[in-house]
Design an enzyme around this catalytic site. Structure first.
Site, PDB file in Angstrom:
ATOM      1  N   GLU A  23      35.887  29.357   5.912  1.00 21.43           N
ATOM      2  CA  GLU A  23      35.977  30.522   6.798  1.00 21.43           C
ATOM      3  C   GLU A  23      37.188  30.441   7.724  1.00 21.43           C
ATOM      4  O   GLU A  23      37.088  30.691   8.925  1.00 21.43           O
ATOM      5  CB  GLU A  23      34.676  30.674   7.612  1.00 21.43           C
ATOM      6  CG  GLU A  23      33.469  30.943   6.730  1.00 21.43           C
ATOM      7  CD  GLU A  23      32.177  31.238   7.483  1.00 21.43           C
ATOM      8  OE1 GLU A  23      32.031  30.761   8.623  1.00 21.43           O
ATOM      9  OE2 GLU A  23      31.326  31.954   6.924  1.00 21.43           O
TER      10      GLU A  23
ATOM     11  N   ASP B 263      23.635  30.683   2.579  1.00 22.18           N
ATOM     12  CA  ASP B 263      23.850  30.550   4.025  1.00 22.18           C
ATOM     13  C   ASP B 263      22.598  30.806   4.842  1.00 22.18           C
ATOM     14  O   ASP B 263      22.458  31.880   5.424  1.00 22.18           O
ATOM     15  CB  ASP B 263      24.951  31.511   4.468  1.00 22.18           C
ATOM     16  CG  ASP B 263      25.342  31.296   5.922  1.00 22.18           C
ATOM     17  OD1 ASP B 263      24.912  30.295   6.506  1.00 22.18           O
ATOM     18  OD2 ASP B 263      26.084  32.139   6.469  1.00 22.18           O
TER      19      ASP B 263
ATOM     20  N   GLU C  36      19.663  33.124  13.077  1.00 19.68           N
ATOM     21  CA  GLU C  36      20.749  34.059  12.752  1.00 19.68           C
ATOM     22  C   GLU C  36      20.286  35.155  11.792  1.00 19.68           C
ATOM     23  O   GLU C  36      20.602  36.321  11.981  1.00 19.68           O
ATOM     24  CB  GLU C  36      21.920  33.282  12.145  1.00 19.68           C
ATOM     25  CG  GLU C  36      23.043  34.191  11.672  1.00 19.68           C
ATOM     26  CD  GLU C  36      24.245  33.437  11.126  1.00 19.68           C
ATOM     27  OE1 GLU C  36      24.226  32.199  11.063  1.00 19.68           O
ATOM     28  OE2 GLU C  36      25.225  34.125  10.750  1.00 19.68           O
TER      29      GLU C  36
HETATM   30  O1  GCW Z   1      26.840  31.940   8.321  1.00 17.99           O
HETATM   31  C1  GCW Z   1      27.950  31.607   8.959  1.00 17.99           C
HETATM   32  C2  GCW Z   1      27.801  32.101  10.349  1.00 17.99           C
HETATM   33  C3  GCW Z   1      28.953  31.631  11.179  1.00 17.99           C
HETATM   34  C4  GCW Z   1      28.997  30.108  11.117  1.00 17.99           C
HETATM   35  C5  GCW Z   1      29.111  29.665   9.658  1.00 17.99           C
HETATM   36  C6  GCW Z   1      29.082  28.156   9.514  1.00 17.99           C
HETATM   37  C7  GCW Z   1      29.766  28.664  12.845  1.00 17.99           C
HETATM   38  O2  GCW Z   1      27.706  33.500  10.344  1.00 17.99           O
HETATM   39  O3  GCW Z   1      28.774  32.100  12.475  1.00 17.99           O
HETATM   40  O4  GCW Z   1      30.062  29.607  11.867  1.00 17.99           O
HETATM   41  O5  GCW Z   1      28.044  30.194   8.936  1.00 17.99           O
HETATM   42  O6  GCW Z   1      28.016  27.633   9.265  1.00 17.99           O
HETATM   43  O7  GCW Z   1      30.118  27.535   9.646  1.00 17.99           O
END
Ligand code: GCW
Length: 691
Positions: free
Chosen positions: A268, A341, A369
């Site tokens: 990311e 995720d 989340e």
């Molecule tokens: O799912 C995503 C989240 C991000 C997070 C990422 C991760 C901290 O939306 O907010 O970043 O995973 O786990 O690195």
């Protein structure tokens, strides 16, 4: 009734049930002593003094009894484990004594028996990951700002309130066996390794230390060029290697028990070794060598996925399997429980067990989340139990994720488990009174990965909600057990499945609202212009006129092949794929016949509807237990359940009406009709509706 009468009635009720207003700040640590205890302990230290103080404050054993704290080596005791009996706790370490005392008090306060018993932790490192930013915000945090970091000029100063809170935080963690905290977000700031920041970490570490909690930091792999003035951050460059060694020395000088680093690399947008043509192993090993002389570890995350890949769920396995055996023994690969995720339900990530010569640790998400933020009551221990008990078959039957990761099957020098914290500055720490149970459950499972979610819920409810009169020895005789504990425990145990039912049932995943990056509410339609396809919902549900679901069979993305037999064949075949994962692994026609005889479309409708009804039932259950709960916590939970009911309805209506455009079939007439319009829902940001 007049206002006056109402108030009088309220006071009378409070009096009758001895229900003092509570705000939840004391968490599960509400137990008060019912008599005195005579402590025998040959030594004194900051950790042992805490143990003694806890005993005095919380003792509910025989009045005036003698209790011995004995540090004496025993081979049967592993690391910070202990042997507990009614009159003694014996441990190899001072910390073991402290854990033993907390266990004793927990058992006294929940009416459990205390026999001569050895209690050893499942994992050596039991760590919370705080996704806290240096400006005080918390990524995916729903309980207020960071307890560690504050914005602005004074952000680095430490005041008495900070110290008080950090001590309370440390105590709560130690009481459930947590022994590590990563103090900042994995999307880390380049400033994290500056002197100012490290001084602040030192201050936190000093408060956490007596409670046995080590501090860890998330750092950017590009720090040498970002703050060190180097031209590169290539992990194989000698100047870069030296920079990290020096930095690590500087850290250990001020924080001698520093735990190590947590790294999000090439994920990311975060920098990583691949930026320099190097592998994850090159990056991780370079850092591992730097912390090794001080006993530090590197937790290197496997949360990687590429834009435009055919199946994001396959990526971690593809990147990490070729590196098996190449990591130093103080590197642990931190793997999220599911391959996408932290969705409400995912199968386990196939890296568990497949990596045989590399240490691996699970990463769980305590903060909700994708499971309703701090608005919805969702007890997550069921999800974690399901995950930890998953059979990987990697070394035959019994190779569960729990045993694969805790050192029972593969010899790992370090074993660990991480949970992404749900803690913030809110008075009740977690935003929702019941979200505290997830913090508690994470700690308890990290200590003992064989505990059941039922046992943990039972303990937590007794510690968190029982009233004075129930805390005595006659706890078991009380009607509190029947009228409060039993129904509320059932509610907790059903809550995760209810959420799956009304949001992403039958293996659906990643179909949440992405607008403003909220990840709250439904969004199967989510697909703004120009966005990466793997951030759209259609990438995951693949609804079309034929059917719905992600084909991960060998004819599709092939993800099933990453699992050990018999799982890969099981997941490949609709007849044997567990229905809870059906649409995760298969794209099936709308009229596919389910095991109960319904067609898939109807099954979806009934399941969404069931989820909504379950939450309505939770409301009724909660309303009925009002006489057993103090006013503040009762009404807070009641208000949130109301919102949850509303939002579950929105999930059901949004998803069914959206998918109906493809299925072109009626919603079975015996279930409640949608009450919202699809057009309206598609334009609505649910978090706005909540304000
Ligand atoms: O799912 C995503 C989240 C991000 C997070 C990422 C991760 C901290 O939306 O907010 O970043 O995973 O786990 O690195």
């Amino acid at each position: 009734m007049s206002m006056k009468c109402n108030i009088l009635l309220f006071i009378l009720i409070l009096f009758a049930f001895n229900l003092h207003a509570e705000d939840g700040h004391n968490l599960w640590l509400r137990g008060k002593s019912s008599g005195s205890v005579n402590i025998v302990c040959a030594k004194s230290s900051s950790t042992l003094d805490i143990a003694k103080q806890e005993l005095v404050q919380g003792w509910q054993g025989q009045n005036g009894a003698k209790f011995t704290l004995k540090i004496k080596k025993d081979k049967a005791i592993k690391s910070d484990g202990f042997i507990l009996s009614e009159n003694e706790v014996q441990a190899n370490t001072e910390l073991g004594i402290l854990y033993g005392v907390y266990e004793l008090l927990r058992r006294q306060q929940t009416g459990q028996t205390i026999q001569n018993e050895i209690c050893n932790p499942s994992y050596g490192c039991r760590v919370l990951n705080h996704w806290d930013n240096l400006d005080g915000t918390v990524e995916r945090g729903y309980a207020g700002h960071s307890i560690f970091w504050h914005d602005g000029e004074k952000g680095y100063a430490v005041n008495d309130n900070d110290r008080k809170l950090w001590k309370e935080y440390a105590r709560a963690n130690a009481s459930i066996g947590i022994n590590g905290s990563v103090l900042n977000n994995v999307n880390s700031s380049k400033l994290m390794l500056t002197k100012q920041c490290l001084e602040k970490v030192k201050a936190v570490a000093e408060l956490l230390r007596p409670y046995g909690i080590k501090t860890y930091l998330s750092v950017k792999l590009s720090s040498p060029s970002l703050i060190g003035g180097l031209k590169t951050s290539d992990p194989l460059n000698p100047e870069v290697i030296k920079w990290w060694k020096d930095k690590v020395k500087e850290i250990y000088k001020i924080i001698p028990d520093f735990g190590g680093f947590l790294i999000k690399a090439n994920s990311e947008g975060e920098p990583g070794p691949q930026d320099f043509g190097r592998s994850h192993a090159d990056g991780a090993n370079m850092l591992a060598d730097a912390v090794k002389p001080f006993g530090g570890i590197i937790m290197w995350r496997a949360f990687v996925y590429e834009a435009n890949s055919k199946d994001r769920a396959c990526q971690a396995y593809k990147e990490f399997m070729p590196l098996d055996g190449q990591f130093r023994d103080n590197v642990i690969i931190q793997v999220k429980n599911g391959p996408v995720d932290f969705q409400p339900r995912e199968p386990f990530t196939p890296l568990f067990g497949a990596l045989k010569r590399t240490s691996v640790m699970p990463e769980l998400q305590i903060t909700q989340e994708y499971l309703g933020h701090s608005i919805q009551l969702v007890y997550l221990a069921n999800m974690w139990e399901e995950f930890l008990k998953s059979e990987t078959y990697q070394e035959g039957i019994g190779s569960t994720v729990a045993r694969i990761t805790d050192g029972s099957i593969f010899p790992q020098k370090y074993t660990a488990i991480a949970g992404v914290a749900n803690i913030g500055l809110d008075t009740n720490w977690c935003g929702h009174q019941f979200a505290q149970s997830n913090w508690y459950a994470f700690g308890r499972l990290a200590w003992n990965n064989q505990l059941t979610s039922e046992k943990i819920a039972d303990e937590w409810l007794k510690l968190t909600f029982s009233q004075k009169k129930e805390k005595s020895a006659n706890l078991n005789a009380s009607d509190w057990l029947k009228n409060f504990l039993a129904p509320v425990k059932r509610l907790m145990l059903e809550s995760r499945d209810a959420t799956v039912n009304y949001s992403m049932p039958l293996g659906l995943h990643h179909i949440f609202a992405g607008l403003n990056n909220t990840h709250y509410g439904p969004g199967p339609w989510f697909s703004p212009k120009g966005i990466r396809i793997d951030w759209t919902s259609a990438y995951y549900h693949k609804a079309d006129s034929f059917g719905i679901g992600f084909d991960r069979t060998t004819k599709g993305s092939g993800a099933v092949s990453q699992y050990h037999e018999p799982l890969s064949s099981q997941f490949e075949n609709p007849a044997t794929c567990p229905e809870i994962y059906l649409l995760w692994f298969l794209h099936l026609p709308w009229d596919y016949k389910m095991k109960d005889g319904r067609i898939l479309w109807n099954e979806l409708c009934y399941t969404y509807d069931k989820g909504v009804n379950e939450v309505r039932q939770f409301q009724k259950t909660w309303d009925k237990v009002q006489p057993y709960v103090d006013a503040q916590r009762f009404s807070e939970v009641q208000c949130k359940l109301r919102l949850q009911c509303h939002d579950a309805q929105v999930w059901k209506d949004g998803c069914l009406l959206y998918f109906q455009q493809f299925s072109k079939r009626p919603i079975p007439f015996d279930i409640e009709r949608p009450v919202y319009d699809l057009d309206y829902l598609m334009k609505t940001d649910l978090t706005d509706m909540l304000k």
